[in-house]
Design a protein around this motif. Structure first.
Motif, PDB file in Angstrom:
ATOM      1  N   SER A 209       0.683  -1.101  -0.057  1.00 35.72           N
ATOM      2  CA  SER A 209       0.099   0.152  -0.128  1.00 35.72           C
ATOM      3  C   SER A 209       0.985   0.883  -0.071  1.00 35.72           C
ATOM      4  CB  SER A 209      -1.478  -0.138   1.250  1.00 35.72           C
ATOM      5  OG  SER A 209      -0.312  -0.217   2.318  1.00 35.72           O
ATOM      6  N   SER A 210       0.104   2.338  -0.756  1.00 35.40           N
ATOM      7  CA  SER A 210       0.926   3.222   0.137  1.00 35.40           C
ATOM      8  C   SER A 210       0.503   4.184   1.028  1.00 35.40           C
ATOM      9  CB  SER A 210       0.648   4.723  -1.790  1.00 35.40           C
ATOM     10  OG  SER A 210      -1.154   4.338  -1.861  1.00 35.40           O
TER      11      SER A 210
ATOM     12  N   HIS B  50       3.150  -5.701   4.903  1.00 39.18           N
ATOM     13  CA  HIS B  50       3.994  -5.765   4.764  1.00 39.18           C
ATOM     14  C   HIS B  50       5.274  -6.733   6.178  1.00 39.18           C
ATOM     15  CE1 HIS B  50       3.736  -1.499   3.480  1.00 39.18           C
ATOM     16  NE2 HIS B  50       2.071  -2.072   3.954  1.00 39.18           N
TER      17      HIS B  50
ATOM     18  N   ASP C  15       8.926   9.849   7.657  1.00 44.24           N
ATOM     19  CA  ASP C  15       7.144   9.942   8.385  1.00 44.24           C
ATOM     20  C   ASP C  15       7.282  10.268   9.947  1.00 44.24           C
ATOM     21  OD1 ASP C  15       9.437   7.204   8.862  1.00 44.24           O
ATOM     22  OD2 ASP C  15       7.761   6.535  10.013  1.00 44.24           O
TER      23      ASP C  15
ATOM     24  N   ASP D 181       7.921   9.839   1.749  1.00 40.65           N
ATOM     25  CA  ASP D 181       6.785   9.943   0.382  1.00 40.65           C
ATOM     26  C   ASP D 181       7.061   7.765   0.262  1.00 40.65           C
ATOM     27  OD1 ASP D 181       9.649   9.611  -0.961  1.00 40.65           O
ATOM     28  OD2 ASP D 181       9.235  11.828  -1.409  1.00 40.65           O
ATOM     29  N   ALA D 182       6.828   7.485  -1.609  1.00 41.10           N
ATOM     30  CA  ALA D 182       7.575   6.567  -1.621  1.00 41.10           C
ATOM     31  C   ALA D 182       9.057   6.443  -2.130  1.00 41.10           C
ATOM     32  CB  ALA D 182       6.267   6.298  -3.687  1.00 41.10           C
ATOM     33  N   GLN D 183       9.538   6.748  -2.426  1.00 39.59           N
ATOM     34  CA  GLN D 183      10.777   6.866  -1.933  1.00 39.59           C
ATOM     35  C   GLN D 183      11.118   6.070  -1.040  1.00 39.59           C
ATOM     36  OE1 GLN D 183      14.528   9.205  -3.191  1.00 39.59           O
ATOM     37  NE2 GLN D 183      13.688   8.327  -5.378  1.00 39.59           N
TER      38      GLN D 183
ATOM     39  N   ARG E 165      11.048   3.966   1.227  1.00 44.33           N
ATOM     40  CA  ARG E 165      10.349   2.713   1.855  1.00 44.33           C
ATOM     41  C   ARG E 165      11.680   1.750   0.928  1.00 44.33           C
ATOM     42  NH1 ARG E 165       3.944   4.401  -0.677  1.00 44.33           N
ATOM     43  NH2 ARG E 165       3.933   5.648   0.625  1.00 44.33           N
TER      44      ARG E 165
END
Length: 346
Positions: free
Chosen positions: A2-3, A86, A41, A47-49, A51
């Motif tokens: 998930s985002s 996750h 976070d 953001d997406a990067q 992760r």
């Protein structure tokens, strides 16, 4: 995968997995749960990067009375392998072992590991010493004060966060004066380098001033400044930060030294005006011609701040030197409390 933002994921992980697990296996355990420590976070900037490393099912679980080891073992044993696709266990950049990433500690021990201040000074009645404040970086403080506390059954972490929320006023004034000192030492050199035909050198000096002004804006608003990656974004989000951002971008994007010098002077005037708005003495204008040259210098703002300091111990500090993060921007120094203490004379 998930985002969902990291803070939202951590909150759901605590509420849906960790809290019920504690209720089943350690009913009545007083604890606090939060998402503190490292990671973009924690500041809400992931953001997406983000992760690709050190991101995922992370929490800070704070328990008192020496129960941390037992609770950590319980979580390692009982947490699921996956949750919402996750992994609950993964390696990090600071620990190659694949294990669960709910950090368990007492509130004081956790905070001490981040800010480099002895646990007894964070949780007891002993005052936090001047050198403790001088070695503290904004990023270290944010790793304790910025992230959300999801539950606080003991009140210990809330009390510590309150103590670390901002500098004592005299140390704040000292740090503000140090930032102005740094600006005053080289403000005229934006023009001097340019006049000699060194536009690249003028740009480098201007960029240093932009960084200092962003840090200064945080001090004036009684906010901790994050480390470099997020400093500009955080400064733009401060009250009035949009105008400062525009002036800073004009300075950074200027193609000639006269435009660059004017934009840096405008940014300095904005911050000096803010200084008056928050109740500190200022000068209007804050800048002035530098001798007979076509350059801009700073008026006596550092001296004004020094006169505002009433604590004799803070007044005795070398004016204009500042805190560890004002003296050095070397990452290896700023992430090491012992090196930071040596830097400020500890």
């Amino acid at each position: 995968m998930s985002s969902v933002p990291g803070l939202e994921l951590s909150r759901a992980y605590y509420e849906e997995v960790v809290a019920p697990l504690l209720q089943r296996h350690a009913a009545g355990l007083e604890h606090a749960a939060a998402r503190l420590g490292s990671g973009s976070d924690v500041l809400g900037f992931d953001d997406a990067q983000s992760r690709d490393h050190d991101w995922g099912l992370r929490l800070t679980l704070l328990v008192e009375g020496g129960a941390a080891g037992e609770v950590d073992a319980l979580l390692e044993r009982e947490l699921p392998r996956l949750w919402r696709d996750h992994p609950a266990r993964f390696a990090t950049t600071w620990d190659p072992v694949v294990r669960q990433r709910v950090q368990v500690a007492s509130a004081a021990d956790f905070a001490s590991s981040r800010v480099g201040i002895a646990p007894e000074r964070l949780s007891g009645d002993a005052p936090i010493e001047i050198i403790d404040w001088l070695q503290l970086t904004g990023q270290a403080a944010l790793e304790v004060t910025a992230g959300p506390v999801l539950h606080d059954g003991t009140g210990a972490i809330t009390a510590i966060r309150d103590r670390l929320a901002r500098y004592p006023e005299d140390i704040r004034r000292y740090a503000i004066g140090a930032d102005w000192t740094r600006i005053g030492q080289e403000l005229q050199d934006v023009g001097r380098a340019g006049l000699r035909g060194d536009e690249d050198g003028s740009s480098v000096i201007a960029a240093r001033h932009v960084r200092t002004l962003f840090h200064l804006a945080h001090l004036l608003h009684r906010r901790w400044a994050p480390y470099g990656k997020w400093l500009a974004r955080s400064a733009a989000a401060l009250p009035g930060g949009g105008a400062l951002r525009i002036a800073a971008l004009e300075a950074l994007q200027a193609r000639d030294w006269r435009s660059r010098q004017a934009a840096i002077a405008d940014a300095a005037e904005l911050v000096a005006e803010l200084q008056g708005q928050v109740g500190l003495p200022t000068l209007d204008p804050a800048t002035e011609p530098f001798f007979e040259r076509p350059h801009v210098g700073l008026r006596g703002l550092p001296e004004l701040l020094q006169e505002e300091i009433s604590d004799p111990a803070v007044r005795a500090l070398s004016p204009g030197i500042g805190t560890a993060e004002q003296i050095s921007d070397h990452v290896s120094v700023l992430v090491d409390p012992e090196l930071r203490r040596r830097l400020v004379g500890g």
